[in-house]
Scaffold this motif. Structure first.
Motif, PDB file in Angstrom:
ATOM      1  N   ALA A  52       0.811  -1.224   0.000  1.00  0.00           N
ATOM      2  CA  ALA A  52       0.000   0.000   0.000  1.00  0.00           C
ATOM      3  C   ALA A  52       0.839   1.266   0.000  1.00  0.00           C
ATOM      4  O   ALA A  52       0.287   2.374   0.020  1.00  0.00           O
ATOM      5  N   GLU A 132      -9.539   5.113   1.423  1.00  0.00           N
ATOM      6  CA  GLU A 132      -8.508   5.688   0.550  1.00  0.00           C
ATOM      7  C   GLU A 132      -7.763   4.607  -0.225  1.00  0.00           C
ATOM      8  O   GLU A 132      -7.349   4.811  -1.365  1.00  0.00           O
ATOM      9  N   LYS A 133      -7.574   3.462   0.425  1.00  0.00           N
ATOM     10  CA  LYS A 133      -6.892   2.340  -0.223  1.00  0.00           C
ATOM     11  C   LYS A 133      -7.469   1.037   0.290  1.00  0.00           C
ATOM     12  O   LYS A 133      -7.919   0.950   1.435  1.00  0.00           O
ATOM     13  N   ALA A 152      -2.725  -3.729  -3.851  1.00  0.00           N
ATOM     14  CA  ALA A 152      -3.395  -2.581  -3.233  1.00  0.00           C
ATOM     15  C   ALA A 152      -3.948  -1.672  -4.318  1.00  0.00           C
ATOM     16  O   ALA A 152      -3.297  -1.438  -5.343  1.00  0.00           O
ATOM     17  N   GLU A 154      -6.216   2.067  -5.280  1.00  0.00           N
ATOM     18  CA  GLU A 154      -6.625   3.400  -4.841  1.00  0.00           C
ATOM     19  C   GLU A 154      -8.121   3.426  -4.539  1.00  0.00           C
ATOM     20  O   GLU A 154      -8.823   2.433  -4.703  1.00  0.00           O
ATOM     21  N   SER A 155      -8.613   4.580  -4.147  1.00  0.00           N
ATOM     22  CA  SER A 155     -10.019   4.730  -3.760  1.00  0.00           C
ATOM     23  C   SER A 155     -10.983   4.552  -4.927  1.00  0.00           C
ATOM     24  O   SER A 155     -12.196   4.419  -4.713  1.00  0.00           O
ATOM     25  N   VAL A 161      -1.966   0.635  -6.489  1.00  0.00           N
ATOM     26  CA  VAL A 161      -1.026   1.345  -5.625  1.00  0.00           C
ATOM     27  C   VAL A 161       0.282   0.561  -5.549  1.00  0.00           C
ATOM     28  O   VAL A 161       1.371   1.120  -5.548  1.00  0.00           O
TER      29      VAL A 161
END
Length: 253
Positions: A52, A132-133, A152, A154-155, A161
């Motif tokens: 992340a 957010e993640k 991971a 992103e939003s 990520v």
């Protein structure tokens, strides 16, 4: 003078030495086990944070991991569940239990995992109640081994990520390059989906510049590259996290 070099005395000394060594090794194993378990848990958390992009100098793994919210997801419904407790849930064991997993057909099983656990443990980074993640556990077969890791997002639940593996048995210098920070960096900013379909590809050689869905393959490790592509496609697809991610987008998870 008595002869101390008899076969009987030699055997007694050898057996005594074996017994003493066994006691020492067994005692050490018992005393060190809690430390080994703790180190394994820390390494697991570290890999989640690394995927992340959340590692920071000057802060411990536990301090950084405190911002992560661990949740359980029913992969059949794509929704959060409280049916099992995160603290005691072993996802790997669940995937091997016919009562807690789903058998995959040959067509479905592109990741070559045989069975898929019905409940997965996922990790969320939230700020002011907004995700957010999201960090998702993934696994699948490469050339020589099953690779276990995390991806991971992103939003937007689409942009990567980071991606990393914490356990595998691929060939050092070839498939083992999945651990190379340079190769892992190729994944950052890529997009998993296009028009609702999984579009991510690991290509042979270099990916076209600016292509959001293609990642450079591992040099000399075609089968490992294919394995990584397949496991990502599986877990991002309908038999993996696709329904869950759709529910997150729609606020229905």
């Amino acid at each position: 003078m008595a002869n101390n070099d008899t076969i009987k005395k030699t055997i007694i000394v050898a057996l005594s030495l074996c017994i003493v060594c066994s006691v020492v090794v067994s005692t050490a194993a018992v005393l060190l086990k809690p430390m080994q378990i703790e180190n394994k848990e820390l390494d697991f958390k570290r890999n989640i944070l690394m995927a992340a992009g959340l590692m920071e100098d000057g802060k411990t793994v536990d301090e950084l991991f405190a911002q992560i919210n661990t949740r359980m997801v029913d992969l059949n419904t794509g929704k959060f569940t409280d049916a099992v407790k995160a603290e005691s849930y072993d996802q790997r064991k669940a995937s091997k239990d016919p009562k807690r997993s789903t058998e995959l057909s040959a067509q479905e099983d592109v990741a070559k995992i045989g069975r898929r656990e019905d409940i997965a443990k996922v990790y969320l980074l939230k700020k002011d109640g907004v995700i957010e993640k999201v960090i998702l556990p993934i696994k699948g077969y490469g050339l020589w081994s099953t690779l276990y890791g995390f991806i991971a997002l992103e939003s937007d639940f689409n942009t990567v990520v980071g991606l990393g593996f914490y356990e595998h048995g691929e060939t050092p210098g070839l498939g083992g390059e999945v651990d190379n920070p340079k190769w892992k960096a190729y994944w950052v900013g890529k997009e998993v989906y296009a028009n609702g379909d999984v579009a991510i590809d690991v290509v042979k050689g270099s990916a076209p510049a600016g292509d959001k869905h293609k990642v450079d393959g591992l040099s000399g490790a075609t089968l490992t590259s294919v394995g990584v592509e397949n496991l990502v496609k599986f877990w991002m697809g309908e038999n993996g996290y696709a329904n869950f991610l759709d529910n997150l987008k729609n606020g229905e998870a």
